[in-house]
Design an enzyme around this catalytic site. Structure first.
Site, PDB file in Angstrom:
ATOM      1  N   GLY A 248     -71.780  47.049  20.534  1.00 58.82           N
ATOM      2  CA  GLY A 248     -70.603  46.644  19.789  1.00 58.82           C
ATOM      3  C   GLY A 248     -70.604  47.023  18.317  1.00 58.82           C
ATOM      4  O   GLY A 248     -69.682  46.662  17.587  1.00 58.82           O
TER       5      GLY A 248
ATOM      6  N   LYS B 214     -76.675  47.261  36.336  1.00 54.64           N
ATOM      7  CA  LYS B 214     -77.065  47.594  34.960  1.00 54.64           C
ATOM      8  C   LYS B 214     -77.963  46.473  34.466  1.00 54.64           C
ATOM      9  O   LYS B 214     -77.522  45.341  34.279  1.00 54.64           O
ATOM     10  CB  LYS B 214     -75.821  47.717  34.059  1.00 54.64           C
ATOM     11  CG  LYS B 214     -76.201  47.835  32.591  1.00 54.64           C
ATOM     12  CD  LYS B 214     -74.992  48.050  31.687  1.00 54.64           C
ATOM     13  CE  LYS B 214     -75.329  47.665  30.259  1.00 54.64           C
ATOM     14  NZ  LYS B 214     -74.256  48.015  29.317  1.00 54.64           N
TER      15      LYS B 214
ATOM     16  N   ASN C 181     -67.839  50.179  25.740  1.00 58.24           N
ATOM     17  CA  ASN C 181     -66.839  49.132  25.973  1.00 58.24           C
ATOM     18  C   ASN C 181     -66.083  48.829  24.682  1.00 58.24           C
ATOM     19  O   ASN C 181     -64.885  49.083  24.597  1.00 58.24           O
ATOM     20  CB  ASN C 181     -67.513  47.871  26.516  1.00 58.24           C
ATOM     21  CG  ASN C 181     -66.521  46.832  27.045  1.00 58.24           C
ATOM     22  OD1 ASN C 181     -66.809  46.071  27.951  1.00 58.24           O
ATOM     23  ND2 ASN C 181     -65.318  46.760  26.503  1.00 58.24           N
ATOM     24  N   THR C 182     -66.795  48.347  23.678  1.00 59.83           N
ATOM     25  CA  THR C 182     -66.139  47.930  22.429  1.00 59.83           C
ATOM     26  C   THR C 182     -65.362  49.067  21.773  1.00 59.83           C
ATOM     27  O   THR C 182     -64.299  48.843  21.182  1.00 59.83           O
ATOM     28  CB  THR C 182     -67.196  47.376  21.455  1.00 59.83           C
ATOM     29  OG1 THR C 182     -67.955  46.372  22.119  1.00 59.83           O
ATOM     30  CG2 THR C 182     -66.551  46.756  20.225  1.00 59.83           C
TER      31      THR C 182
ATOM     32  N   ALA D 187     -74.267  51.853  24.577  1.00 60.07           N
ATOM     33  CA  ALA D 187     -74.202  50.898  23.462  1.00 60.07           C
ATOM     34  C   ALA D 187     -74.154  51.579  22.107  1.00 60.07           C
ATOM     35  O   ALA D 187     -74.922  52.487  21.804  1.00 60.07           O
ATOM     36  CB  ALA D 187     -75.358  49.897  23.474  1.00 60.07           C
ATOM     37  N   GLY D 188     -73.227  51.115  21.308  1.00 59.07           N
ATOM     38  CA  GLY D 188     -73.163  51.527  19.909  1.00 59.07           C
ATOM     39  C   GLY D 188     -72.233  52.675  19.602  1.00 59.07           C
ATOM     40  O   GLY D 188     -72.069  53.054  18.444  1.00 59.07           O
TER      41      GLY D 188
END
Lengths: 260, 88
Positions: A163, A102, A211-212, A189-190
């Site tokens: 995040g 990645k 992830n977050t 992301a996001g």
């Protein structure tokens, strides 16, 4: 066996995958929570970062992560230049885990938005060196087209800053990216909650990377289940072919035969 | 004392003062004295690290794992010893 309720599998760099959820392994409370969340997510690919060894850490991630179940996807998180990202990928290759990488080259520490120019430069070199590159990039159809033309195995446009949990900020450009891409589109992301993931799949994206959204949920394992279901719902809705939207009403009950 | 013996004694004394006892390298940004033998393998052993779980860069060049026992570290070498950790 597929049933009407089973979504189609998808292909990424020659691999057939059932799960359309790729998850990160960062920010969890501990290894046990990480394992439980990964398991609940149903993910087949998980991201990892490359850092200096911490001699205070007893157990290396490689010793507890199930390599038979998960393909590890090293990221170049924290890199602000093409050179650094290339360096990290070469080290990952030396560690023997770099079938897929990645690529992440950041332009600004506050927003962690990608530096698309450095990303393109790094992608060129990495592809020349035989890496299979999954680039994190802006939700910009032009940059996605350029990355595809270079030979990347997918494009990974962001929904919103890493995040942030804000969800897709520009559904229109994500849709344009999906329309033009001949390689998988993975929203990366996001994402913050299940409906964000559902929207991504409804727009025609092939998968979502997060992830977050899991690690910072009050109950990461429950959120991983929710994401798995949200992605399933979004993909089924996409495959079902949604109705065309209208500006005005269309009655659902017959307009004739009403009593007077 | 001047003369041949004095000069020899003087130069032996000087060489003992200036040769480092053990190499000092920079490991992950911090100075570190390297054990003898001064190899990557010995260093990893001293740190309790499994060579299969790390990758090593010496002065910005990757050290192939097969050469960990052969590569001699020298004074001032900058080493990065890295591994995979959780990340998104």
């Amino acid at each position: 066996m597929t049933t009407p309720q089973s979504p189609q599998p998808w292909t990424l760099a020659g691999r057939t995958l059932t799960s359309r959820l790729i998850v990160g392994t960062g920010k969890y409370k501990d290894a046990k929570e990480t394992q439980a969340a990964l398991h609940a997510s149903g993910a087949e690919i998980v991201t990892v970062a490359l850092r200096r060894v911490d001699l205070t850490v007893k157990e290396n991630l490689l010793s507890w992560i199930d390599r038979d179940r998960y393909t590890l996807l090293p990221n170049t998180a924290g890199c602000y230049s093409a050179d650094d990202a290339i360096r990290v990928c070469r080290l990952a290759r030396e560690l023997g885990i770099a079938e897929l990488v990645k690529l992440e080259v950041i332009g600004d520490p506050k927003t962690l938005l990608p530096d698309n120019e450095q990303t393109l430069q790094a992608a060129r070199t990495l592809l020349d060196e035989g890496f299979t590159v999954l680039p994190y990039c802006s939700d910009d159809p032009i940059v996605c087209r350029k990355l595809e033309q270079l030979g990347c195995a997918a494009v990974m446009p962001l929904a919103a800053p890493i995040g942030s949990g804000l969800g897709i900020q520009n559904a229109h450009t994500i849709q344009l990216i999906v329309e033009q891409a001949k390689i998988p589109v993975i929203v990366d992301a996001g994402v913050g909650t299940a409906s964000h993931a559902t929207v991504a799949l409804e727009l025609g994206c092939d998968a979502v990377l997060m992830n977050t959204a899991l690690a910072e949920a009050s109950d990461p394992v429950k959120m991983a289940h929710a994401m798995r279901l949200g992605i399933l719902a979004g993909r089924l809705a996409y495959e079902a072919g949604r109705m065309a939207p209208r500006p005005y009403a269309s009655a659902s009950s017959p307009t004739s035969g009403q009593i007077e | 004392m001047a003369g041949r013996h004095g000069a020899q004694r003087g130069s032996r004394h000087l060489s003992l003062c200036y040769a480092p006892a053990v190499p000092t390298i920079v490991l992950n940004g911090e100075p570190k004295d390297v054990p003898r033998p001064a190899t990557v393998a010995a260093l990893l052993g001293e740190l309790g690290l499994d060579p299969r779980e790390v990758a090593v860069e010496r002065n910005r060049e990757i050290v192939p794992r097969a050469t960990y026992g052969a590569v001699s570290l020298t004074d001032g070498d900058r080493l990065e010893v890295v591994t995979f950790v959780g990340g998104g």
